[in-house]
Design an enzyme around this catalytic site. Structure first.
Site, PDB file in Angstrom:
ATOM      1  N   HIS A  17       0.841  -1.207   0.000  1.00  0.00           N
ATOM      2  CA  HIS A  17       0.000   0.000   0.000  1.00  0.00           C
ATOM      3  C   HIS A  17       0.877   1.258   0.000  1.00  0.00           C
ATOM      4  O   HIS A  17       0.607   2.215  -0.727  1.00  0.00           O
ATOM      5  CB  HIS A  17      -0.881   0.050   1.264  1.00  0.00           C
ATOM      6  CG  HIS A  17      -1.945  -0.997   1.329  1.00  0.00           C
ATOM      7  ND1 HIS A  17      -2.102  -1.844   2.402  1.00  0.00           N
ATOM      8  CD2 HIS A  17      -2.935  -1.325   0.462  1.00  0.00           C
ATOM      9  CE1 HIS A  17      -3.134  -2.648   2.200  1.00  0.00           C
ATOM     10  NE2 HIS A  17      -3.655  -2.359   1.024  1.00  0.00           N
ATOM     11  N   LYS A  41     -15.609  -8.253   3.478  1.00  0.00           N
ATOM     12  CA  LYS A  41     -14.554  -8.698   4.408  1.00  0.00           C
ATOM     13  C   LYS A  41     -14.905  -8.286   5.831  1.00  0.00           C
ATOM     14  O   LYS A  41     -15.402  -7.178   6.047  1.00  0.00           O
ATOM     15  CB  LYS A  41     -13.211  -8.041   4.058  1.00  0.00           C
ATOM     16  CG  LYS A  41     -12.692  -8.310   2.658  1.00  0.00           C
ATOM     17  CD  LYS A  41     -11.411  -7.485   2.417  1.00  0.00           C
ATOM     18  CE  LYS A  41     -10.883  -7.624   1.004  1.00  0.00           C
ATOM     19  NZ  LYS A  41      -9.809  -6.646   0.716  1.00  0.00           N
ATOM     20  N   ARG A  90      -1.685  -5.890  -8.460  1.00  0.00           N
ATOM     21  CA  ARG A  90      -0.589  -6.861  -8.334  1.00  0.00           C
ATOM     22  C   ARG A  90      -0.740  -7.992  -9.337  1.00  0.00           C
ATOM     23  O   ARG A  90       0.217  -8.691  -9.655  1.00  0.00           O
ATOM     24  CB  ARG A  90      -0.576  -7.490  -6.931  1.00  0.00           C
ATOM     25  CG  ARG A  90      -0.197  -6.560  -5.804  1.00  0.00           C
ATOM     26  CD  ARG A  90      -0.635  -7.123  -4.482  1.00  0.00           C
ATOM     27  NE  ARG A  90      -2.079  -7.328  -4.487  1.00  0.00           N
ATOM     28  CZ  ARG A  90      -2.819  -7.536  -3.401  1.00  0.00           C
ATOM     29  NH1 ARG A  90      -2.245  -7.601  -2.217  1.00  0.00           N
ATOM     30  NH2 ARG A  90      -4.112  -7.692  -3.491  1.00  0.00           N
ATOM     31  N   SER A 127      -2.811  -7.869   2.568  1.00  0.00           N
ATOM     32  CA  SER A 127      -3.182  -7.795   3.986  1.00  0.00           C
ATOM     33  C   SER A 127      -3.668  -9.153   4.499  1.00  0.00           C
ATOM     34  O   SER A 127      -3.339  -9.556   5.617  1.00  0.00           O
ATOM     35  CB  SER A 127      -4.281  -6.752   4.188  1.00  0.00           C
ATOM     36  OG  SER A 127      -3.829  -5.487   3.802  1.00  0.00           O
TER      37      SER A 127
END
Ligand code: PNS
Length: 167
Positions: A17, A41, A90, A127
């Site tokens: 990040h 989430k 990514r 994460s």
């Protein structure tokens, strides 16, 4: 003065990040890092903790500030007069999840989402994986800004890494 919003769950903020925000800060005068709730989430860290960790991690980058999003990201985008939403990519999997959000945010605000390709050496840093490594006693210190490791371990109720990594 151009303003961009860089949104995410930041649960917790990682070096990936930080890399993306750093790149965004080279393109816009102001980058508002928006700590938001992803309804798919369940966060480990409380919103206030995620904001504090992000503030600490990004304090040295000129033009960057961190805000908590209450409700829709679109509201903050409008409020700060952002000309772009910036997210890091990514992998193709990231693109698949980002595309509908980019389309929805453009529908709601008219603001474009632009994608930044992060540092290749951080492509494995997510994460969710960071939390999983910590949960199983692994060392996450080189994946997250300092002070994040302690907060994550505290939230997970695990003790500092004691050789969980094999390399
Ligand atoms: O880091 P993430 O989980 O990929 O970030 C997703 C996030 C938190 C930016 C997204 O879920 C979001 O914007 N949440 C705020 C509520 C909202 O605006 N939902 C509609 C998204 S199109």
């Amino acid at each position: 003065m151009s303003t961009a919003v860089c949104p995410g769950s930041f649960d917790p903020i990682t070096l990936g990040h930080v890399d993306v925000v750093r790149r965004a800060a080279t393109m816009f005068d102001v980058v508002v890092v928006a700590v938001a709730q992803n309804s798919t989430k369940a966060p480990l860290l409380a919103a206030g903790v995620r904001v504090e960790l992000a503030r600490e991690a990004l304090a040295g980058i000129p033009g960057v500030r961190v805000e908590l999003v209450v409700g829709l990201l679109a509201g903050l985008v409008r409020e700060v007069g952002a000309v772009a939403i910036v997210k890091g990519l990514r992998s193709g999997a990231d693109f698949d999840s980002e595309l509908p959000m980019g389309l929805m945010n453009r529908h709601l605000t008219g603001v474009e989402t632009i994608f930044v390709v992060g540092d290749q050496s951080l492509a494995h840093v997510a994460s969710s994986l960071v939390k999983d490594v910590a949960r199983h006693g692994g060392d996450i210190e080189d994946l997250v800004p300092s002070s994040v490791g302690r907060a994550v371990r505290e939230a997970l109720g695990v003790s500092p890494a004691g050789g969980g990594n094999t390399v």
